[in-house]
Design a protein around this motif. Sequence first.
Motif, mmCIF file in Angstrom:
data_model
loop_
_atom_site.group_PDB
_atom_site.id
_atom_site.type_symbol
_atom_site.label_atom_id
_atom_site.label_comp_id
_atom_site.label_asym_id
_atom_site.label_seq_id
_atom_site.Cartn_x
_atom_site.Cartn_y
_atom_site.Cartn_z
ATOM 1 N N LEU A 1 0.833 -1.197 0.000
ATOM 2 C CA LEU A 1 0.000 0.000 0.000
ATOM 3 C C LEU A 1 0.872 1.252 0.000
ATOM 4 O O LEU A 1 0.623 2.187 -0.764
ATOM 5 N N ALA A 2 1.906 1.271 0.821
ATOM 6 C CA ALA A 2 2.813 2.427 0.863
ATOM 7 C C ALA A 2 3.427 2.677 -0.513
ATOM 8 O O ALA A 2 3.552 3.826 -0.938
ATOM 9 N N ALA A 3 3.789 1.612 -1.214
ATOM 10 C CA ALA A 3 4.399 1.754 -2.541
ATOM 11 C C ALA A 3 3.424 2.380 -3.536
ATOM 12 O O ALA A 3 3.847 3.045 -4.490
ATOM 13 N N ARG A 4 2.135 2.194 -3.323
ATOM 14 C CA ARG A 4 1.121 2.779 -4.211
ATOM 15 C C ARG A 4 0.847 4.246 -3.904
ATOM 16 O O ARG A 4 0.241 4.948 -4.711
ATOM 17 N N CYS A 5 1.265 4.710 -2.725
ATOM 18 C CA CYS A 5 0.977 6.078 -2.277
ATOM 19 C C CYS A 5 1.981 7.056 -2.874
ATOM 20 O O CYS A 5 2.925 7.511 -2.221
ATOM 21 N N VAL A 6 1.755 7.372 -4.127
ATOM 22 C CA VAL A 6 2.652 8.246 -4.886
ATOM 23 C C VAL A 6 1.940 9.571 -5.129
ATOM 24 O O VAL A 6 0.797 9.601 -5.607
ATOM 25 N N ASP A 7 2.621 10.659 -4.778
ATOM 26 C CA ASP A 7 2.065 11.988 -5.024
ATOM 27 C C ASP A 7 1.963 12.197 -6.532
ATOM 28 O O ASP A 7 2.968 12.121 -7.240
ATOM 29 N N PRO A 8 0.765 12.452 -7.040
ATOM 30 C CA PRO A 8 0.613 12.615 -8.489
ATOM 31 C C PRO A 8 1.347 13.829 -9.053
ATOM 32 O O PRO A 8 1.636 13.866 -10.240
ATOM 33 N N GLU A 9 1.672 14.791 -8.224
ATOM 34 C CA GLU A 9 2.376 15.983 -8.718
ATOM 35 C C GLU A 9 3.884 15.780 -8.799
ATOM 36 O O GLU A 9 4.520 16.245 -9.739
ATOM 37 N N SER A 10 4.461 15.079 -7.825
ATOM 38 C CA SER A 10 5.919 14.902 -7.826
ATOM 39 C C SER A 10 6.348 13.530 -8.328
ATOM 40 O O SER A 10 7.501 13.351 -8.697
ATOM 41 N N GLY A 11 5.435 12.557 -8.289
ATOM 42 C CA GLY A 11 5.787 11.202 -8.680
ATOM 43 C C GLY A 11 6.555 10.440 -7.608
ATOM 44 O O GLY A 11 7.012 9.333 -7.845
ATOM 45 N N GLN A 12 6.656 11.013 -6.419
ATOM 46 C CA GLN A 12 7.412 10.396 -5.335
ATOM 47 C C GLN A 12 6.482 9.631 -4.389
ATOM 48 O O GLN A 12 5.354 10.064 -4.138
ATOM 49 N N GLN A 13 6.984 8.508 -3.850
ATOM 50 C CA GLN A 13 6.258 7.804 -2.804
ATOM 51 C C GLN A 13 6.291 8.693 -1.563
ATOM 52 O O GLN A 13 7.355 9.148 -1.147
ATOM 53 N N VAL A 14 5.134 8.947 -0.968
ATOM 54 C CA VAL A 14 5.064 9.921 0.123
ATOM 55 C C VAL A 14 4.561 9.345 1.442
ATOM 56 O O VAL A 14 4.475 10.057 2.439
ATOM 57 N N ILE A 15 4.229 8.073 1.455
ATOM 58 C CA ILE A 15 3.753 7.415 2.672
ATOM 59 C C ILE A 15 4.664 6.227 2.956
ATOM 60 O O ILE A 15 4.973 5.447 2.054
ATOM 61 N N LYS A 16 5.073 6.092 4.200
ATOM 62 C CA LYS A 16 5.898 4.954 4.607
ATOM 63 C C LYS A 16 5.013 3.872 5.199
ATOM 64 O O LYS A 16 3.976 4.160 5.810
ATOM 65 N N SER A 17 5.430 2.630 5.043
ATOM 66 C CA SER A 17 4.655 1.517 5.590
ATOM 67 C C SER A 17 4.563 1.622 7.109
ATOM 68 O O SER A 17 3.543 1.248 7.694
ATOM 69 N N SER A 18 5.589 2.147 7.763
ATOM 70 C CA SER A 18 5.552 2.285 9.228
ATOM 71 C C SER A 18 4.471 3.290 9.653
ATOM 72 O O SER A 18 3.798 3.092 10.670
ATOM 73 N N TRP A 19 4.275 4.364 8.860
ATOM 74 C CA TRP A 19 3.226 5.331 9.171
ATOM 75 C C TRP A 19 1.858 4.674 9.026
ATOM 76 O O TRP A 19 0.980 4.843 9.880
ATOM 77 N N LEU A 20 1.681 3.901 7.961
ATOM 78 C CA LEU A 20 0.413 3.190 7.762
ATOM 79 C C LEU A 20 0.140 2.228 8.909
ATOM 80 O O LEU A 20 -0.980 2.146 9.417
ATOM 81 N N HIS A 21 1.154 1.485 9.310
ATOM 82 C CA HIS A 21 0.998 0.530 10.413
ATOM 83 C C HIS A 21 0.565 1.252 11.681
ATOM 84 O O HIS A 21 -0.360 0.816 12.380
ATOM 85 N N ARG A 22 1.224 2.346 11.992
ATOM 86 C CA ARG A 22 0.876 3.099 13.199
ATOM 87 C C ARG A 22 -0.551 3.647 13.102
ATOM 88 O O ARG A 22 -1.315 3.571 14.066
ATOM 89 N N LEU A 23 -0.921 4.170 11.950
ATOM 90 C CA LEU A 23 -2.274 4.691 11.763
ATOM 91 C C LEU A 23 -3.308 3.595 11.978
ATOM 92 O O LEU A 23 -4.256 3.755 12.744
ATOM 93 N N LEU A 24 -3.116 2.470 11.315
ATOM 94 C CA LEU A 24 -4.135 1.426 11.337
ATOM 95 C C LEU A 24 -4.186 0.647 12.642
ATOM 96 O O LEU A 24 -5.199 0.011 12.933
ATOM 97 N N THR A 25 -3.139 0.691 13.427
ATOM 98 C CA THR A 25 -3.155 0.000 14.719
ATOM 99 C C THR A 25 -3.489 0.952 15.865
ATOM 100 O O THR A 25 -3.463 0.551 17.026
ATOM 101 N N GLY A 26 -3.782 2.204 15.554
ATOM 102 C CA GLY A 26 -4.203 3.154 16.568
ATOM 103 C C GLY A 26 -3.080 3.796 17.355
ATOM 104 O O GLY A 26 -3.327 4.447 18.365
ATOM 105 N N LEU A 27 -1.850 3.640 16.881
ATOM 106 C CA LEU A 27 -0.725 4.291 17.548
ATOM 107 C C LEU A 27 -0.658 5.752 17.112
ATOM 108 O O LEU A 27 -1.160 6.105 16.041
ATOM 109 N N PRO A 28 -0.040 6.600 17.903
ATOM 110 C CA PRO A 28 0.061 8.021 17.507
ATOM 111 C C PRO A 28 0.825 8.188 16.193
ATOM 112 O O PRO A 28 1.835 7.515 15.971
ATOM 113 N N VAL A 29 0.300 9.042 15.346
ATOM 114 C CA VAL A 29 0.969 9.377 14.083
ATOM 115 C C VAL A 29 0.917 10.884 13.898
ATOM 116 O O VAL A 29 0.027 11.553 14.409
ATOM 117 N N GLN A 30 1.867 11.372 13.136
ATOM 118 C CA GLN A 30 1.836 12.785 12.767
ATOM 119 C C GLN A 30 0.731 12.947 11.728
ATOM 120 O O GLN A 30 0.649 12.172 10.764
#
Length: 138
Positions: free
Chosen positions: A38-67
């Motif tokens: 999923l993180a690999a699919r999270c590419v900013d359409p304007e820059s073409g760069q991957q902008v989400i890390k798998s660790s951020w997704l994990h923290r979000l989905l498990t209810g841990l604090p995220v920025q």
Amino acid sequence: MNLMAEQDRGALTSSPRTQLRDLVRERKDAAGLSYERLAARCVDPESGQQVIKSSWLHRLLTGLPVQPPDLVMLRGLAVGVDVPLRRVQDAAAAEFLGIDVVWSASGEARALVERADKLTPTQREQVMRLLDAFTDPQ
């Protein structure tokens, strides 16, 4: 701090919102993706760069604090979970800021809200009384 602000803060901390978390989890599970894929699919359409890390997704989905995500992250996340940016923005606003978006199939509710900002406080109060008169279930 005034009483209303304290109540609002207390409401947000006592029952955390999960709108973005729920949206991402639903889309991740429906697509059968790992955090990494999923993180690999999270590419900013304007820059073409991957902008989400798998660790951020994990923290979000498990209810841990995220920025909270910024606009670039939201654009990439919208691409990654294959939903319109507006939907991801609304979910993030609800989860991180406690902002609930009112939707109307015709778009009239959003148009009313946008126009309400141009009214004086007295005019807004009058409009609210008018709406109450039309919607009162008596």
